[in-house]
Design an enzyme around this catalytic site. Structure first.
Site, mmCIF file in Angstrom:
data_model
loop_
_atom_site.group_PDB
_atom_site.id
_atom_site.type_symbol
_atom_site.label_atom_id
_atom_site.label_comp_id
_atom_site.label_asym_id
_atom_site.label_seq_id
_atom_site.Cartn_x
_atom_site.Cartn_y
_atom_site.Cartn_z
ATOM 1 N N GLU A 1 -25.829 -18.257 -11.250
ATOM 2 C CA GLU A 1 -26.300 -16.943 -10.790
ATOM 3 C C GLU A 1 -26.627 -16.035 -11.981
ATOM 4 O O GLU A 1 -26.242 -14.863 -12.033
ATOM 5 C CB GLU A 1 -25.250 -16.282 -9.891
ATOM 6 C CG GLU A 1 -25.028 -17.034 -8.589
ATOM 7 C CD GLU A 1 -24.036 -16.356 -7.672
ATOM 8 O OE1 GLU A 1 -24.307 -16.270 -6.468
ATOM 9 O OE2 GLU A 1 -22.981 -15.901 -8.155
ATOM 10 N N GLU B 1 -26.082 -21.907 -2.102
ATOM 11 C CA GLU B 1 -24.911 -21.244 -1.534
ATOM 12 C C GLU B 1 -25.310 -20.567 -0.229
ATOM 13 O O GLU B 1 -25.925 -19.499 -0.237
ATOM 14 C CB GLU B 1 -24.321 -20.213 -2.500
ATOM 15 C CG GLU B 1 -23.675 -20.808 -3.734
ATOM 16 C CD GLU B 1 -22.916 -19.768 -4.557
ATOM 17 O OE1 GLU B 1 -22.659 -18.662 -4.027
ATOM 18 O OE2 GLU B 1 -22.605 -20.062 -5.722
#
EC number: 3.2.1.23
Length: 661
Positions: free
Chosen positions: A184, A266
């Site tokens: 991320e 995710e």
């Protein structure tokens, strides 16, 4: 023989005839060994689950129809000190959770592929996002950048880690089909302050290639929120992270990279808890709807989490709300990482599990055998055990083998211990002896404490016990700056002043400056009536297994009513160890240790977590020791529960309604 039994296993189907290729994104859909594949993946972190239960959890995942397991790799556990590595054989306190090779081989034995996300930063609501705290000893270090100081440490670690993973790649007969570069990274973008370092991403990629990594490399971010900020466009596959609106995220993903497979790396099945919050529960119907839309799109998916597990010991992470760096927005995570996932913290099936199984069966086109669902793991409620022994704070400190002298208070990370790596976890005590304290004196701690502090004079607790969540806004906690405390209305001569500071978990997410976070008292000095106190004795309390198990001098309970930090010990004899929960709802705040292993934290007056999951592998046949380090007021016994207990915090000492998960 049934028709299902005649179907091939996953590995029989994708490797029959030999392996000539791995996972490919050279077209708008994935292929594995030149056969079409949709990835039905679930996140499970080996370091959050006892090794003895890896197979059980993996088997349950495969029985739901999943074909892949995804895991992070925590740098702070595998290299707890510079150049000291533990992958399950080298004796650290977390050794039993760190056999990465066995975990991945077990996944393959259970007919699962593997996606691996090695970091070096992993977020994961894990202490410091998986980064080792000793990085903070390098003055001026800029983590998650191409700065040579940081990359020198990353390179040393990856030189050990990546060869282990390279040998387990799918194209070499192993389970790993893909690797994530960083984690991320687009979330570090902060206009005017930081632009994600693409040189850093390229240097990480080169380390992978140097060590023979040939499988697919990818990144994951919010496509709508971060665009290509956290990736190398055209070089690394982009995947998406989100909870809702899959079409919006996937459509943006297709704009960012043409003719590439679409995947949610995710898809958040639930959420995690901070202390003092309401226990997070994601609506099952909403979950079903979003997963249905993901698979219908069509896209591959990794469900984060499929099995959450536990933030053992001191290893929970934290967030810093509001983007500040001074600790006032600090939010520590609970020990439970149940995540309201399809498999609960204890491995129980939930309604979401049934939904996943149904939806994969609906959309999957691969002619692959799905095994039967395994039986549930039994739990028990052990009878209450009586606290029989105690050690008070002074007695604890007398048993610490090393103490340090410093003119001013210093953070735990900079203490000269653990082979030059400092103190990572636990508590640090700042002690001043021979002090004259006039009546109505005021103690002031400069800056924000990191993260909680108890103040004692001659062994007597002076600061207020934590009885309600509003106490977090007062002295003793991180939210206030330059906190002050009235020390009493009587003169005290030749006093011993002790400040016991707790590291409640380092931040695991945010802008890069939010990762500069020492623990202890370090943002300012300590003052008595506005005069700075100098020349401190600093005592670290790490609660390492060997130290705890060798404590001596235990005595019968004394002054149980008197508030103050102390150790309390009970024993329980077990013939047939089974899973259970320790019910800490009657206690106040501290940690629980079982057979020397720090199980986790309790903070009953804050909630939402009231119980600590105690899996059978942490128990033994015969006598087991349970030790509680309680900050404030001890109790006469320790209770157990068959099920987890959560509650919504209120301003009362204890709520009237207890909610079971």
């Amino acid at each position: 023989m049934s028709a299902v039994a005649q179907l091939p296993t996953l590995y029989e189907y994708y490797t029959g005839g030999g392996i000539i290729g791995g996972l490919s994104d050279d077209q708008s859909y994935f292929t594995l060994n030149n056969k079409n594949v949709t990835l039905y993946s679930g996140a499970m972190h080996y370091f959050r689950v006892p090794k003895e239960y890896w197979r059980d959890r993996l088997r349950k995942m495969r029985a739901a129809g999943l074909n892949t397991v995804e895991t992070y790799i925590p740098w702070n556990l595998h290299e707890p000190q510079p150049n000291y590595f533990d992958f399950g054989q080298n004796g650290s306190d977390m050794e039993q959770f760190l056999d990465l090779t066995t975990f991945l081989k077990t996944a393959q034995e259970e007919d699962l592929l593997a996606i691996v996300r090695p970091g070096p930063y992993i977020c994961s609501e894990w202490e410091f996002g998986g980064l080792p705290s000793w990085l903070l000893r390098d003055k001026g270090i800029k983590i998650r950048t191409s700065q040579p100081t940081f990359m020198r440490h990353v390179t040393r670690y990856f030189n050990v880690l990546l060869p282990i993973l390279a040998a387990l790649q799918f194209i070499r007969g192993g389970p790993i089909i893909a690797f994530q570069i960083e984690n991320e990274y687009g979330s570090t973008e902060q206009k005017g302050k930081f632009v994600p370092d693409k040189v850093y991403l390229e240097e990480l990629r080169e380390l992978y290639l140097k060590h023979g990594i040939e499988e697919l490399l990818f990144t994951s971010d919010s496509p709508t929120g971060h665009g290509t900020a956290g990736t190398l466009p055209g070089i690394l596959l982009q995947t998406a992270n989100f909870a809702t609106d899959p079409e919006k995220e996937f459509n943006r993903l297709k704009q960012l990279q043409l003719d590439k497979p679409t995947m949610a790396m995710e898809f958040w099945t639930g959420w995690f808890d901070h202390w003092s919050e309401v226990h997070h529960v994601r609506n099952d119907s909403e979950f079903y709807d979003v997963l249905d839309r993901i698979l219908r799109y069509p896209a591959s998916v990794n469900m984060y989490m499929f099995h959450g597990g536990t933030n053992w010991g001191f290893l929970n992470g934290a967030n810093i709300a509001g983007g500040g760096t001074d600790n006032r927005g600090y939010q520590p995570d609970t020990t439970s990482y149940d995540y309201n996932a399809p498999l609960s913290e204890a491995g129980d099936y939930t309604e979401k599990y049934v939904m996943v199984k149904e939806l994969i069966k609906k959309y999957s086109k691969s002619p692959i055998r799905t095994p039967q669902v395994p039986s549930v793991t039994l739990r028990t409620k052990y009878p209450s055990v009586t606290i029989t022994q105690q050690l008070k704070l002074r007695e604890i400190l007398d048993r610490i083998p090393y103490k340090f002298i410093s003119e001013r208070p210093a953070p735990m990370e900079l203490l000269p211990m653990n082979n030059g790596s400092g103190q990572s976890y636990g508590y640090v005590v700042y002690r001043k002896v021979g002090l004259d304290i006039p009546r109505d004196s005021i103690l002031k701690i400069g800056g924000h404490v990191c993260d909680t502090v108890m103040v004692l004079i001659n062994g007597m607790l002076i600061s207020k016990p934590l009885t309600q969540k509003e106490d977090l806004d007062g002295f003793g906690y991180w939210r206030i700056k330059d906190g002050t405390l009235h020390l009493g209305s009587e003169d005290v001569s030749n006093a011993t002043l002790e400040l016991v500071v707790e590291n409640w978990g380092r931040n695991n997410f945010g802008y890069l400056e939010q990762f500069f976070q020492y623990k202890g008292i370090w943002q300012g000095g300590i003052y008595l009536n506005n005069e700075e106190l100098l020349d401190w004795q600093i005592v670290p309390i790490e609660f390492k297994r060997a130290w705890t198990n060798n404590l001596s001098g235990w005595h019968k309970l004394d002054d149980l009513w008197l508030p103050g930090p102390a150790l309390y010990k009970a024993t329980i004899t077990i013939d047939n160890p089974q899973d259970t929960y320790i019910d800490m709802s009657a206690w106040m705040k501290g940690i629980v240790i079982v057979n020397g292993f720090v199980l986790g934290r309790h903070a009953s007056t804050l909630g939402p977590q009231q119980t600590l999951y105690l899996p059978a592998p942490l128990l033994k046949k015969g006598t087991n020791e349970i030790v509680v380090f309680e900050h404030f007021v001890g109790k006469n016994n320790i209770d157990f529960s068959e099920d987890p207990i959560f509650y919504t915090p209120s301003s009362r000492n204890h709520p009237s309604v207890i909610k079971k998960n």
